[in-house]
Scaffold this active site. Sequence first.
Site, PDB file in Angstrom:
ATOM      1  N   ARG A  46       0.886  -1.175   0.000  1.00  0.00           N
ATOM      2  CA  ARG A  46       0.000   0.000   0.000  1.00  0.00           C
ATOM      3  C   ARG A  46       0.915   1.213   0.000  1.00  0.00           C
ATOM      4  O   ARG A  46       1.772   1.357   0.877  1.00  0.00           O
ATOM      5  CB  ARG A  46      -0.897  -0.031   1.235  1.00  0.00           C
ATOM      6  CG  ARG A  46      -1.673   1.244   1.532  1.00  0.00           C
ATOM      7  CD  ARG A  46      -2.657   1.588   0.418  1.00  0.00           C
ATOM      8  NE  ARG A  46      -3.544   2.664   0.779  1.00  0.00           N
ATOM      9  CZ  ARG A  46      -3.273   3.964   0.618  1.00  0.00           C
ATOM     10  NH1 ARG A  46      -2.124   4.366   0.124  1.00  0.00           N
ATOM     11  NH2 ARG A  46      -4.161   4.877   0.964  1.00  0.00           N
ATOM     12  N   GLU A  54     -11.108   5.129  -5.160  1.00  0.00           N
ATOM     13  CA  GLU A  54     -11.427   3.710  -5.093  1.00  0.00           C
ATOM     14  C   GLU A  54     -11.791   3.195  -6.482  1.00  0.00           C
ATOM     15  O   GLU A  54     -12.182   3.982  -7.357  1.00  0.00           O
ATOM     16  CB  GLU A  54     -12.607   3.483  -4.145  1.00  0.00           C
ATOM     17  CG  GLU A  54     -12.346   3.908  -2.714  1.00  0.00           C
ATOM     18  CD  GLU A  54     -11.300   3.046  -2.024  1.00  0.00           C
ATOM     19  OE1 GLU A  54     -11.370   1.803  -2.146  1.00  0.00           O
ATOM     20  OE2 GLU A  54     -10.412   3.601  -1.376  1.00  0.00           O
ATOM     21  N   ARG A  88      -1.597  -4.861   5.076  1.00  0.00           N
ATOM     22  CA  ARG A  88      -0.767  -4.663   3.890  1.00  0.00           C
ATOM     23  C   ARG A  88       0.476  -3.892   4.320  1.00  0.00           C
ATOM     24  O   ARG A  88       0.434  -3.102   5.263  1.00  0.00           O
ATOM     25  CB  ARG A  88      -1.502  -3.841   2.824  1.00  0.00           C
ATOM     26  CG  ARG A  88      -2.747  -4.498   2.286  1.00  0.00           C
ATOM     27  CD  ARG A  88      -3.478  -3.587   1.333  1.00  0.00           C
ATOM     28  NE  ARG A  88      -3.938  -2.385   2.028  1.00  0.00           N
ATOM     29  CZ  ARG A  88      -4.752  -1.479   1.502  1.00  0.00           C
ATOM     30  NH1 ARG A  88      -5.196  -1.614   0.272  1.00  0.00           N
ATOM     31  NH2 ARG A  88      -5.132  -0.430   2.204  1.00  0.00           N
TER      32      ARG A  88
END
Length: 162
Positions: A46, A54, A88
């Site tokens: 990330r 998104e 992540r």
Amino acid sequence: MIKILFISCIFSSVLIFSQIKAKIVKVKDGDTVVALLSGNKQETLRLADVDCPENGQAFGKNAKQFTSSQVFGKTVIFYRIGKDRYRRTLAKIFYDDEKYLSAEIIKAGFGWWYFQNSRNIKLKEFETFAKEEELGLWSDKNAIAPWDFRKAKRNKQRKEIL
């Protein structure tokens, strides 16, 4: 005992911020990629300092496409700086003679400077420039920050449950 704790703290911080070379084998969205490490191990990264629209949001596909055009299939250098709430790896990714991926995304107008989690003020300048030039998502006068989009989506889902 204190010596052991001190040495382990130093050692773990060196591991967290060590330079890692990897090939980007997948782009999940504008700010999330998958890196292929040595030993054929994959790691989801990330991006630090940036938040992109998104996938289901306006300009989400554009952000993903931009990130892909910059790093997909390339060997990059990244630094692990932590984990996010989804476990992540938060990472700073550099490519093509030290370009910083998060900065390039913001400069091109495909992401917001993630000011809640970043101290890199230079990125705010890049965002302001992209906004003034109406680059990427800034061509939409009603662009919605991803954190607001996610919040609205959660609120809608809660109302549907009730």
